[in-house]
Motif scaffolding. Structure first.
Motif, short mmCIF file in Angstrom:
data_model
loop_
_atom_site.label_atom_id
_atom_site.label_comp_id
_atom_site.label_asym_id
_atom_site.label_seq_id
_atom_site.Cartn_x
_atom_site.Cartn_y
_atom_site.Cartn_z
N ALA A 39 28.95 36.67 129.81
CA ALA A 39 29.62 35.32 129.96
C ALA A 39 29.51 34.34 128.73
O ALA A 39 28.72 34.55 127.90
CB ALA A 39 29.06 34.77 131.29
N ARG B 57 29.87 30.55 127.81
CA ARG B 57 29.76 29.10 128.52
C ARG B 57 30.10 28.15 127.69
O ARG B 57 29.44 28.14 126.57
CB ARG B 57 28.15 29.15 129.19
CG ARG B 57 28.25 27.65 130.04
CD ARG B 57 26.73 27.53 130.46
NE ARG B 57 26.52 28.40 131.66
CZ ARG B 57 25.21 28.38 132.25
NH1 ARG B 57 24.15 28.05 131.40
NH2 ARG B 57 25.08 28.96 133.34
N LEU C 117 21.08 23.14 130.60
CA LEU C 117 21.96 24.33 130.76
C LEU C 117 21.76 24.80 129.10
O LEU C 117 21.81 24.00 128.16
CB LEU C 117 23.26 24.13 131.19
CG LEU C 117 23.47 23.86 132.58
CD1 LEU C 117 25.01 23.66 133.02
CD2 LEU C 117 22.74 24.89 133.65
N PHE D 144 24.66 26.64 125.96
CA PHE D 144 25.92 26.90 125.90
C PHE D 144 26.05 27.96 124.72
O PHE D 144 25.30 27.81 123.79
CB PHE D 144 26.44 25.47 125.83
CG PHE D 144 26.64 24.80 126.95
CD1 PHE D 144 27.47 24.89 127.90
CD2 PHE D 144 25.55 23.89 127.31
CE1 PHE D 144 27.59 24.05 129.23
CE2 PHE D 144 25.51 23.00 128.55
CZ PHE D 144 26.61 23.10 129.41
N VAL E 107 31.90 22.15 132.67
CA VAL E 107 31.25 23.48 132.42
C VAL E 107 32.36 24.49 132.74
O VAL E 107 32.66 24.82 133.93
CB VAL E 107 29.97 23.70 133.20
CG1 VAL E 107 29.35 24.90 132.62
CG2 VAL E 107 28.95 22.59 132.87
N THR F 220 32.99 28.76 132.21
CA THR F 220 32.32 29.85 131.96
C THR F 220 33.63 31.03 132.18
O THR F 220 34.36 31.32 133.24
CB THR F 220 31.37 30.30 133.11
OG1 THR F 220 30.31 29.28 133.29
CG2 THR F 220 30.71 31.42 132.86
N ASP G 5 34.12 34.99 131.84
CA ASP G 5 33.34 36.22 132.12
C ASP G 5 34.57 37.18 132.20
O ASP G 5 35.86 37.21 132.33
CB ASP G 5 32.63 36.20 133.48
CG ASP G 5 31.29 37.11 133.34
OD1 ASP G 5 31.33 38.06 132.53
OD2 ASP G 5 30.37 36.74 134.13
#
Length: 294
Positions: free
Chosen positions: A3, A5, A41, A43, A251, A253, A255
């Motif tokens: 992924a 991010r 988090l 990133f 945020v 993401t 994937d």
């Protein structure tokens, strides 16, 4: 595929002298709070999708870079910036290059410092393309022919993991009369979507509207981040314009086969309106800064 991010921020509106936006908002404090909100988090990318500066000064770009860069580096991310209608191309380029100062960016060809700020990079199989929708002296957005060709050529060869496009003015309609008058040219928006359709572009990241919007156009997701400096009031009288004292971001993401967008908005002073323009004021702003009907 692992992924990817992204912390998507927009409309930070920094001033070189640290002055308050609309005489109310401490922009550095709003940015600090937005970063702290997701500080736990990690990133891969931090994106500031335009209106990085309010006054277009070199010092304003230096101030925001000094605040964001160490935060991003501590979380394993590099930072990407795009030009907005409040930004100045020469000052922006002096501090932030083609918008991707921490990577070996390939800029739009040319030697004029006032040319559009557009660039492309590849990192770990991901490609990031920054476009410049600003029109010097105006609030609305355009994408010149040279940028559209730059985008086409960049997308001719797919990237290993996919491409993220960053452009300030979203290729989707606004919620209010004022922001629609300051939107991306309709033909340019359609052509942008047509160029990315069927390519490896996974998401288009934009700002300008100061509120979160998620829209799919021909299967292409467009994610508009809420403003860091203030949050637009989306569901009032569309002939008026107002914003609350708050900050936000998203945020994102990316994937294998999916794009997940989780926006956040925090009000700082529940009863505080940063500004409220009635219909007459909005009409004046549209006349002065909007697109000519000629």
């Amino acid at each position: 595929m692992s992924a990817f991010r992204i912390l998507h921020l927009s409309d930070t509106h920094f001033s070189g002298d640290g002055g308050r936006h609309y005489g109310v908002v401490d922009t550095a404090e709003h940015l600090r709070r937005a970063l702290a909100h997701v500080g736990h988090l990690l990133f891969d990318l931090v994106v500031v999708s335009g209106d990085v500066s309010e006054d277009g000064t070199v010092e304003s770009y230096r101030r925001i870079r000094e605040q964001i860069t160490p935060w991003a580096q501590a979380r394993g991310a590099r930072v990407v910036y795009a030009m907005g209608n409040h930004d100045d191309r020469e000052s922006f380029r002096t501090v932030l290059g083609g918008g991707q100062p921490d990577a070996g960016e390939q800029e739009l060809p040319g030697i004029d410092l006032d040319r559009p700020v557009a660039s492309v990079t590849r990192t770990d199989g991901w490609r990031v393309i920054v476009l410049d929708s600003s029109v010097p002296g105006a609030g609305y957005g355009d994408l010149e022919l040279e940028q559209r060709q730059f985008l086409r050529e960049a997308l001719e060869t797919p990237s290993e993991r996919g491409t993220v496009v960053v452009v300030h003015h979203p290729p989707v309609p606004a919620q209010t009369d004022l922001l629609q008058a300051l939107a991306l040219d309709e033909q340019d928006a359609s052509e942008l979507v047509e160029i990315v359709r069927g390519t490896d572009v996974r998401v288009i990241l934009s700002g300008h509207y100061h509120l979160p919007v998620m829209e799919f156009i021909s299967g292409v997701p467009v994610s508009v981040a809420p403003g860091v400096t203030n949050i637009s009031c989306a569901f009032g009288n569309p002939a008026e314009e107002a914003a609350i004292d708050g900050f936000g971001g998203s945020v994102v993401t990316v994937d294998d086969g999916r794009v997940r967008v989780v926006p956040f908005i925090e009000r700082l002073t529940p009863d505080d309106i940063v500004f409220h323009f009635d219909a007459d004021v909005v009409t004046d702003i549209i006349r002065d800064a909007g697109r000519s009907e000629d």
